[in-house]
Motif scaffolding. Structure first.
Motif, short mmCIF file in Angstrom:
data_model
loop_
_atom_site.label_atom_id
_atom_site.label_comp_id
_atom_site.label_asym_id
_atom_site.label_seq_id
_atom_site.Cartn_x
_atom_site.Cartn_y
_atom_site.Cartn_z
N GLU A 65 -29.27 34.23 56.31
CA GLU A 65 -28.86 35.70 56.42
C GLU A 65 -27.76 36.44 55.60
OE1 GLU A 65 -30.93 37.59 58.16
OE2 GLU A 65 -32.03 36.03 58.53
N THR A 66 -27.04 35.44 54.92
CA THR A 66 -25.61 35.95 54.40
C THR A 66 -25.74 35.53 52.86
OG1 THR A 66 -24.63 35.80 56.58
CG2 THR A 66 -23.08 36.25 54.59
N VAL A 67 -26.09 36.44 52.10
CA VAL A 67 -26.35 36.19 50.58
C VAL A 67 -25.65 36.98 50.08
CG1 VAL A 67 -27.90 35.78 48.78
CG2 VAL A 67 -28.46 34.73 51.13
N TYR A 68 -25.19 36.89 48.84
CA TYR A 68 -24.41 37.75 47.75
C TYR A 68 -25.13 37.60 46.51
CZ TYR A 68 -20.87 38.23 51.53
OH TYR A 68 -20.40 38.39 52.65
N SER A 116 -22.83 41.33 52.66
CA SER A 116 -24.32 40.40 52.29
C SER A 116 -25.14 41.60 51.91
CB SER A 116 -24.58 39.43 53.24
OG SER A 116 -25.80 39.04 53.02
N LYS A 117 -25.97 41.34 50.70
CA LYS A 117 -27.00 42.06 50.44
C LYS A 117 -28.38 41.60 50.11
CE LYS A 117 -24.18 45.85 50.70
NZ LYS A 117 -24.79 47.07 51.53
N ALA A 118 -28.37 40.51 50.57
CA ALA A 118 -29.79 39.64 50.37
C ALA A 118 -29.82 38.68 51.78
CB ALA A 118 -30.12 39.01 49.19
N ARG A 119 -31.04 38.06 51.78
CA ARG A 119 -31.42 36.95 52.56
C ARG A 119 -32.16 36.11 51.75
NH1 ARG A 119 -35.21 39.53 56.79
NH2 ARG A 119 -36.67 41.02 55.31
N MET A 133 -34.87 34.51 47.44
CA MET A 133 -33.58 35.42 47.83
C MET A 133 -34.33 36.90 47.72
SD MET A 133 -30.01 36.61 45.99
CE MET A 133 -31.00 37.60 44.77
N ILE A 134 -34.35 37.63 49.06
CA ILE A 134 -35.05 38.79 49.12
C ILE A 134 -33.80 39.79 49.19
CG2 ILE A 134 -36.34 40.26 50.54
CD1 ILE A 134 -37.58 37.60 51.49
N TYR A 135 -33.73 40.80 48.14
CA TYR A 135 -32.77 41.79 48.28
C TYR A 135 -32.91 42.62 49.52
CZ TYR A 135 -30.99 40.83 43.41
OH TYR A 135 -30.58 40.34 42.27
#
Length: 180
Positions: A65-68, A116-119, A133-135
């Protein structure tokens, strides 16, 4: 085709990249956790060169849930920051940005975020299930395939894109760069 051929900065045939990508295995989401240094694959895509001009460093995956998705090197090249991709236009002539690149790095600093802006999710793409990775606010899916234990090939899947955009991520556990 191998990693050396792709990363030499020479133009690679798009069809050969597609064939290479299709032969690679998928990865699970946890494989992607950590900091990754990114490199563009030169295929003649209109975006080629733009991320380098923007001082793109790579991506950071904390958990599903926490992707940059856009980690940028600051103008002093001393620290990293996260970019909010929400404000980046997708349907423009990228040559305009490239031709005005002296303003690009400074302007991007205005788009900094701490959020974070993706998952990450497992999806099926081109017959293989892999981490994707889904924006959050863009119609973009970056689908990853494993080159080796520390390297993945990404395919930026963007609806109505005439040609695929490829990039390489290499695991970066050694960098001394910190986040602003």
């Amino acid at each position: 085709m191998n990693i050396q051929e792709i990363s030499q900065g020479k133009k690679v045939d798009v069809q050969k990249m597609i064939e290479f990508y299709d032969q690679l295995d998928g990865v699970d989401c946890s494989f992607m956790y950590g900091r990754w240094k990114g490199f563009e694959v030169e295929t003649g895509h209109p975006m080629n060169g733009l991320l380098e001009l923007a001082s793109w460093y790579g991506k950071l995956f904390i958990d599903q849930e926490t992707v940059y998705p856009l980690v940028i090197l600051n103008t002093k090249k001393t620290a990293l920051f996260f970019l909010d991709p929400k404000w980046l236009p997708l349907n423009i002539d990228f040559s305009l940005l490239k031709n005005n690149s002296k303003y690009l790095a400074g302007a991007l600093k205005l788009l900094k975020t701490k959020d974070s802006k993706a998952r990450l999710r497992m999806t099926e793409f081109r017959g293989t299930i892999s981490a994707t990775m889904i924006y959050d606010e863009k119609p973009i899916h970056d689908v990853f395939r494993k080159i080796d234990e520390n390297t993945v090939l990404g395919w930026m899947d963007l609806k109505q894109q005439a040609q695929p955009y490829f990039f390489i991520l290499q695991r970066d556990n050694q960098s001394s760069l910190c986040f602003e």
